[in-house]
Design a protein around this motif. Structure first.
Motif, mmCIF file in Angstrom:
data_model
loop_
_atom_site.group_PDB
_atom_site.id
_atom_site.type_symbol
_atom_site.label_atom_id
_atom_site.label_comp_id
_atom_site.label_asym_id
_atom_site.label_seq_id
_atom_site.Cartn_x
_atom_site.Cartn_y
_atom_site.Cartn_z
ATOM 1 N N HIS A 402 2.731 -18.641 -46.040
ATOM 2 C CA HIS A 402 2.983 -17.257 -46.431
ATOM 3 C C HIS A 402 4.130 -16.618 -45.649
ATOM 4 C CE1 HIS A 402 -0.432 -16.847 -49.119
ATOM 5 N NE2 HIS A 402 -1.239 -17.327 -48.183
ATOM 6 N N HIS A 403 4.401 -17.145 -44.450
ATOM 7 C CA HIS A 403 5.281 -16.404 -43.546
ATOM 8 C C HIS A 403 6.501 -17.180 -43.053
ATOM 9 C CE1 HIS A 403 2.174 -13.324 -43.381
ATOM 10 N NE2 HIS A 403 1.297 -14.268 -43.085
ATOM 11 N N ARG A 404 6.649 -18.442 -43.412
ATOM 12 C CA ARG A 404 7.771 -19.199 -42.875
ATOM 13 C C ARG A 404 8.423 -20.083 -43.924
ATOM 14 N NH1 ARG A 404 3.694 -22.836 -39.842
ATOM 15 N NH2 ARG A 404 3.900 -24.917 -40.792
ATOM 16 N N ALA A 405 9.719 -20.292 -43.729
ATOM 17 C CA ALA A 405 10.467 -21.292 -44.484
ATOM 18 C C ALA A 405 10.702 -22.489 -43.580
ATOM 19 C CB ALA A 405 11.802 -20.710 -44.951
ATOM 20 N N GLU A 406 11.038 -23.651 -44.195
ATOM 21 C CA GLU A 406 11.240 -24.859 -43.411
ATOM 22 C C GLU A 406 12.493 -25.595 -43.880
ATOM 23 O OE1 GLU A 406 6.534 -25.792 -42.404
ATOM 24 O OE2 GLU A 406 7.553 -26.953 -43.975
ATOM 25 N N HIS A 407 13.289 -26.053 -42.920
ATOM 26 C CA HIS A 407 14.446 -26.908 -43.181
ATOM 27 C C HIS A 407 14.119 -28.291 -42.623
ATOM 28 C CE1 HIS A 407 17.230 -23.367 -43.831
ATOM 29 N NE2 HIS A 407 16.214 -22.799 -43.186
ATOM 30 N N TRP A 408 14.281 -29.340 -43.431
ATOM 31 C CA TRP A 408 14.005 -30.701 -42.987
ATOM 32 C C TRP A 408 15.294 -31.514 -42.970
ATOM 33 C CZ3 TRP A 408 9.437 -31.525 -46.914
ATOM 34 C CH2 TRP A 408 8.329 -30.774 -46.487
ATOM 35 N N VAL A 409 15.567 -32.172 -41.860
ATOM 36 C CA VAL A 409 16.711 -33.081 -41.734
ATOM 37 C C VAL A 409 16.153 -34.466 -41.406
ATOM 38 C CG1 VAL A 409 18.866 -33.599 -40.549
ATOM 39 C CG2 VAL A 409 18.175 -31.209 -40.886
ATOM 40 N N VAL A 410 16.380 -35.436 -42.280
ATOM 41 C CA VAL A 410 15.866 -36.781 -42.068
ATOM 42 C C VAL A 410 16.760 -37.518 -41.077
ATOM 43 C CG1 VAL A 410 15.364 -39.014 -43.142
ATOM 44 C CG2 VAL A 410 14.759 -36.887 -44.326
ATOM 45 N N LEU A 452 12.021 -36.989 -38.839
ATOM 46 C CA LEU A 452 12.864 -35.884 -39.270
ATOM 47 C C LEU A 452 12.750 -34.730 -38.298
ATOM 48 C CD1 LEU A 452 11.128 -33.609 -41.733
ATOM 49 C CD2 LEU A 452 10.186 -35.883 -41.547
ATOM 50 N N ILE A 453 13.728 -33.860 -38.337
ATOM 51 C CA ILE A 453 13.723 -32.623 -37.566
ATOM 52 C C ILE A 453 13.378 -31.486 -38.520
ATOM 53 C CG2 ILE A 453 15.070 -31.034 -36.149
ATOM 54 C CD1 ILE A 453 14.509 -33.728 -34.822
ATOM 55 N N GLU A 454 12.388 -30.689 -38.113
ATOM 56 C CA GLU A 454 11.981 -29.539 -38.914
ATOM 57 C C GLU A 454 12.340 -28.257 -38.166
ATOM 58 O OE1 GLU A 454 7.981 -28.782 -41.181
ATOM 59 O OE2 GLU A 454 7.716 -28.030 -39.132
ATOM 60 N N VAL A 455 13.048 -27.367 -38.840
ATOM 61 C CA VAL A 455 13.352 -26.046 -38.287
ATOM 62 C C VAL A 455 12.572 -25.019 -39.097
ATOM 63 C CG1 VAL A 455 15.126 -24.360 -37.746
ATOM 64 C CG2 VAL A 455 15.652 -26.808 -37.594
ATOM 65 N N GLN A 456 11.629 -24.343 -38.451
ATOM 66 C CA GLN A 456 10.845 -23.297 -39.096
ATOM 67 C C GLN A 456 11.476 -21.945 -38.774
ATOM 68 O OE1 GLN A 456 6.886 -23.641 -37.520
ATOM 69 N NE2 GLN A 456 6.552 -25.701 -38.352
ATOM 70 N N SER A 457 11.495 -21.062 -39.755
ATOM 71 C CA SER A 457 11.991 -19.704 -39.519
ATOM 72 C C SER A 457 11.132 -18.728 -40.305
ATOM 73 C CB SER A 457 13.462 -19.577 -39.946
ATOM 74 O OG SER A 457 13.607 -19.891 -41.322
ATOM 75 N N GLY A 458 10.827 -17.599 -39.669
ATOM 76 C CA GLY A 458 10.007 -16.604 -40.350
ATOM 77 C C GLY A 458 9.338 -15.672 -39.371
ATOM 78 N N SER A 459 8.518 -14.785 -39.905
ATOM 79 C CA SER A 459 7.893 -13.746 -39.094
ATOM 80 C C SER A 459 6.682 -14.246 -38.330
ATOM 81 C CB SER A 459 7.476 -12.572 -39.983
ATOM 82 O OG SER A 459 6.558 -13.001 -40.990
ATOM 83 N N TYR A 460 6.062 -15.354 -38.802
ATOM 84 C CA TYR A 460 4.898 -15.918 -38.109
ATOM 85 C C TYR A 460 4.941 -17.426 -38.252
ATOM 86 C CZ TYR A 460 0.109 -16.967 -36.732
ATOM 87 O OH TYR A 460 -0.993 -17.481 -36.104
ATOM 88 N N LEU A 461 4.788 -18.156 -37.117
ATOM 89 C CA LEU A 461 4.991 -19.604 -37.119
ATOM 90 C C LEU A 461 3.763 -20.370 -36.657
ATOM 91 C CD1 LEU A 461 8.545 -19.540 -35.499
ATOM 92 C CD2 LEU A 461 7.984 -19.619 -37.934
ATOM 93 N N GLY A 462 2.591 -19.728 -36.642
ATOM 94 C CA GLY A 462 1.373 -20.393 -36.184
ATOM 95 C C GLY A 462 0.910 -21.484 -37.134
#
Length: 476
Positions: A402-410, A452-462
């Protein structure tokens, strides 16, 4: 009953429900010491399972906390143990209820076996001597005794309870005269000089029905609660989940207090096999051994002019100068420095972490999941970076946030990605983006691990911002 007949009906029971506080910061509540390779390449659980080889009998019954179910199953599989039944405790209620669950479950197999009850977090340096002692204990248990193993003491140890031997029962052992609590130093020395005292190991052999009969005499509430918990249990993949409400009604009490200290059937078989419960950093040093200056070192360590120290370095260089009798334990997110003679007090640090609602006593920076693991690399306001490893053929749950997007780099391997209505492959040096609220899934279709490397971004990352829609591991 012949010896071979007894062997055919030996049911090993491995108690693997410990929560992991005494070896913090290496041991954590979600990754306690029984699942760690503290001595050698195999974990303590794996070494316990391997110790059963040559004893005959049934595949082991394993009692584990529900949070550790995949760790236990994967480690047993890696050891080659087949047919093991894993009973999941919804909460820890101590050893008397855990053994009652195992005894009741064992009786459902259609016979009344002898239970060999072992802790998953003990070390035994001489497995052959252990197996010989088990054969002796089996003889006593087959004649109706409730048998515990008493460790032949090697020092006036104050960290263990003691068992006084009574009337001899022949080569297999003796009746228990009494159990005594952990003594002070002077009392421990007197026990050693007297010669008829053994350390209390917390390992047992007894017939399932005999244990349940005695438990019914002294603690009927435990038997009633465990019967109800099993009657309302349900299968979950390869696990058996006992009913949490019924099991919670069982009194929280150890098998020693519930039965062994009250029964007239208690017997003890001496065991001299290099045993340790690895109950502290000093105890672990005793198992690992020392160098010429009394230091026990593991990992990337450099000591100068230091004596009697225990140093354990995981992922960090630890250097020391002029140290005396210290325990220094470094992980990637915590460092413990303690007087070696006070390492038993590490539980006070864990209690303070719990009270402050911190996470360093719960998880490592590397967190294991049934599909693989992830490691937290960096975090800040509105972002978090993780390294994710997915085992071949494994798949994360179909989920959304609900609160975060994710970028995945393999980084290596190939990922099969479900991203809303799309399904596609992402290979090395390629990336993809999962928007907030998008239903998605990550799978490794290859024969090698996917990283892979995951970068999470958003208002809540729990981690609790995960809505699982489908899951091959039964977590949805």
């Amino acid at each position: 009953m012949t010896k071979e007949h007894v062997r055919d009906h030996l049911q090993p029971v491995i108690l693997a429900g410990g929560s992991g506080t005494r070896l913090w910061p290496v041991s954590r509540s979600r990754y306690p010491k029984q699942f760690l390779p503290l001595v050698g390449d195999e974990t303590l659980l794996q070494q316990t399972a391997r110790r059963l080889e040559g004893l005959g009998g049934e595949p082991p019954l394993v009692l584990a906390n529900v949070e550790h179910r995949f760790l236990a199953a994967e480690q047993l599989r890696a050891t080659g143990v087949t047919g093991a039944r894993i009973l999941l405790e919804p909460e820890g209620r101590n050893t008397a209820p855990a053994i009652a669950l195992a005894a009741l479950q064992a009786q459902e197999q259609g016979h009344d076996p002898l239970l060999l009850v072992l802790a998953a977090d003990h070390h035994i340096g001489d497995p052959e001597a252990f197996r010989t002692a088990v054969e002796r204990a089996v003889e006593l248990a087959a004649s109706g005794h409730l048998v515990t193993f008493g460790i032949v003491p090697t020092a006036a140890e104050t960290g263990y309870g003691y068992i006084q031997q009574g009337e001899s029962l022949g080569p297999a052992g003796a009746r228990v005269a009494r159990f005594v609590e952990k003594p002070d130093a002077a009392t421990a020395r007197a026990y050693i000089e007297q010669g008829d005292y053994l350390w209390n190991s917390g390992m047992f052999v007894f017939r399932a029905s005999r244990y349940l009969d005695e438990l019914e005499r002294f603690e009927p509430g435990i038997v009633a609660a465990c019967r109800a918990a099993l009657e309302q249990s349900r299968d979950d993949l390869d696990f058996l989940r006992v009913d949490p409400d019924a099991f919670a009604a069982a009194p929280n009490i150890s098998v020693d207090y519930a039965v062994m200290e009250r029964t007239e059937l208690a017997a003890v078989t001496p065991l001299a096999a290099g045993w340790s419960d690895i109950g502290s950093w000093s105890a672990l040093a005793g198992v690992r051994g020392t160098d010429s200056r009394g230091n026990t070192l593991r990992g990337d360590c450099l000591l100068e002019d230091s004596e009697g120290c225990v140093v354990d370095a995981d992922g960090l260089l630890v250097a020391g100068i002029g140290l005396q009798n210290l325990a220094v334990v470094a992980t990637r997110d915590a460092v413990l420095v303690a007087d070696r003679h006070r390492v038993q007090d590490v539980k006070r640090i864990v209690e303070r972490l719990q009270a402050a609602e911190r996470s360093e006593h719960v998880d490592h920076t590397v967190v294991y999941r049934p599909w693989g693991c992830y490691e937290s690399i960096d975090s800040g306001s509105r972002y978090q970076v993780k390294r994710i490893t997915v085992k071949p053929g494994a798949r994360l749950s179909l989920q959304m946030h609900h609160h975060r997007a994710e970028h995945w780099v393999v980084v290596s391997g190939t990922a099969r990605v479900t991203n809303g209505e799309q399904n596609y492959l992402v290979t090395e040096n390629e990336s993809t983006f999962i928007p907030i609220g998008q239903v998605h899934c990550l799978e490794n279709p290859g024969a090698l691990p996917l990283e892979l490397i995951e970068v999470q971004s958003g208002s809540y990352l729990g981690e609790d911002d995960i809505v699982r829609l489908e899951d091959m591991y039964g977590r949805a």
